[in-house]
Design a protein around this motif. Structure first.
Motif, short mmCIF file in Angstrom:
data_model
loop_
_atom_site.label_atom_id
_atom_site.label_comp_id
_atom_site.label_asym_id
_atom_site.label_seq_id
_atom_site.Cartn_x
_atom_site.Cartn_y
_atom_site.Cartn_z
N ALA A 93 0.83 -1.21 0.00
CA ALA A 93 0.00 0.00 0.00
C ALA A 93 0.87 1.26 0.00
CB ALA A 93 -0.92 0.00 1.21
N VAL A 94 1.92 1.26 0.78
CA VAL A 94 2.82 2.42 0.83
C VAL A 94 3.51 2.61 -0.51
CG1 VAL A 94 4.86 3.36 1.98
CG2 VAL A 94 3.14 2.15 3.31
N TYR A 95 3.97 1.49 -1.11
CA TYR A 95 4.62 1.57 -2.42
C TYR A 95 3.66 2.13 -3.47
CZ TYR A 95 7.01 0.09 -6.66
OH TYR A 95 7.62 0.07 -7.88
N PHE A 96 2.40 1.68 -3.44
CA PHE A 96 1.42 2.15 -4.40
C PHE A 96 1.15 3.65 -4.24
CE2 PHE A 96 -2.93 2.77 -5.95
CZ PHE A 96 -2.79 2.28 -7.24
N ILE A 97 0.99 4.10 -3.01
CA ILE A 97 0.72 5.52 -2.76
C ILE A 97 1.91 6.38 -3.16
CG2 ILE A 97 0.32 7.23 -0.94
CD1 ILE A 97 -1.45 5.11 0.42
N LEU A 98 3.11 5.93 -2.81
CA LEU A 98 4.31 6.67 -3.21
C LEU A 98 4.46 6.69 -4.74
CD1 LEU A 98 6.93 5.60 -0.52
CD2 LEU A 98 5.76 7.79 -0.75
N SER A 99 4.08 5.59 -5.39
CA SER A 99 4.13 5.55 -6.86
C SER A 99 3.18 6.57 -7.45
CB SER A 99 3.76 4.16 -7.36
OG SER A 99 4.67 3.21 -6.91
N LEU A 100 1.98 6.70 -6.88
CA LEU A 100 1.02 7.69 -7.38
C LEU A 100 1.54 9.11 -7.18
CD1 LEU A 100 -2.42 6.22 -6.29
CD2 LEU A 100 -1.41 6.27 -8.57
N VAL A 102 4.69 10.06 -7.04
CA VAL A 102 5.76 10.27 -8.02
C VAL A 102 5.18 10.50 -9.40
CG1 VAL A 102 7.69 9.12 -9.20
CG2 VAL A 102 7.53 9.04 -6.72
N LEU A 103 4.15 9.76 -9.77
CA LEU A 103 3.51 9.94 -11.06
C LEU A 103 2.90 11.34 -11.19
CD1 LEU A 103 2.74 8.44 -13.69
CD2 LEU A 103 0.58 7.90 -12.59
N ILE A 106 5.81 13.82 -11.63
CA ILE A 106 6.43 13.75 -12.97
C ILE A 106 5.56 14.46 -14.00
CG2 ILE A 106 6.96 12.13 -14.84
CD1 ILE A 106 8.03 10.23 -12.71
N ASN A 107 4.25 14.40 -13.83
CA ASN A 107 3.35 14.98 -14.82
C ASN A 107 3.09 16.46 -14.63
OD1 ASN A 107 2.78 12.84 -16.62
ND2 ASN A 107 1.63 11.85 -15.00
N THR A 108 3.72 17.10 -13.69
CA THR A 108 3.58 18.54 -13.55
C THR A 108 4.77 19.21 -14.19
OG1 THR A 108 4.65 18.49 -11.39
CG2 THR A 108 2.26 18.41 -11.41
#
Length: 152
Positions: A93-100, A102-103, A106-108
């Motif tokens: 869950a932590v990895y998924f939230i951190l991935s979001l 970061v995504l 990156i998109n800003t």
């Protein structure tokens, strides 16, 4: 003389970009609420960098779409592999939230706008034209009076 001027401007542009990156990283990584005021020299350098003559950001040439798709597939497979490992360690869950996060980061876009691109603030655009998707008073009034379906 023109070559020296161009070299000087590119050097100053690089220095300003490096300093801007340093400041943005310092702002993200530190928890200070201190206000740093720019000096007059910094303001003049930034103005010379932001002039229409000195900045011309052109998009990179388009890549082969197959190479782009394969690259994105490899990124996804790497992410999925690391996600499976994180799930095994009960950290999914932590990895998924951190991935979001970061995504999103990156998109800003944090760089300067491209030449000819309209500003998000209509007062800075030619003839104060608003960008698509901006809610203005006339549109809001029409929606209140006639409903949202009155928009075309």
């Amino acid at each position: 003389m023109e070559a020296k001027l161009a070299a000087y401007r590119s050097k100053k542009r690089r220095e300003a970009m490096v300093e801007s990156a340093k400041n943005s990283f310092k702002g993200v990584l530190t928890w200070n609420d201190k206000l740093i005021l720019p000096s007059d020299e910094d303001v003049e350098d930034v103005e010379s960098i932001q002039s229409d003559d000195s900045i011309d950001i052109t998009p990179p040439p388009p890549q082969n779409p197959i190479v782009t798709q394969v690259t994105y597939l490899l990124y996804f497979l790497l992410w999925a592999t690391l996600y499976i490992i994180a799930v095994q360690f009960e950290f999914g869950a932590v990895y998924f939230i951190l991935s979001l996060l970061v995504l999103i980061w990156i998109n800003t876009r944090t760089g300067p706008k491209r030449k000819g691109e309209p500003s998000a603030y209509s007062v800075f655009n030619k003839n104060c034209e608003a960008i698509d998707g901006t809610l203005n008073a006339e549109q809001f009034e029409r929606e209140i009076r006639y409903g949202a379906s009155s928009m075309h």
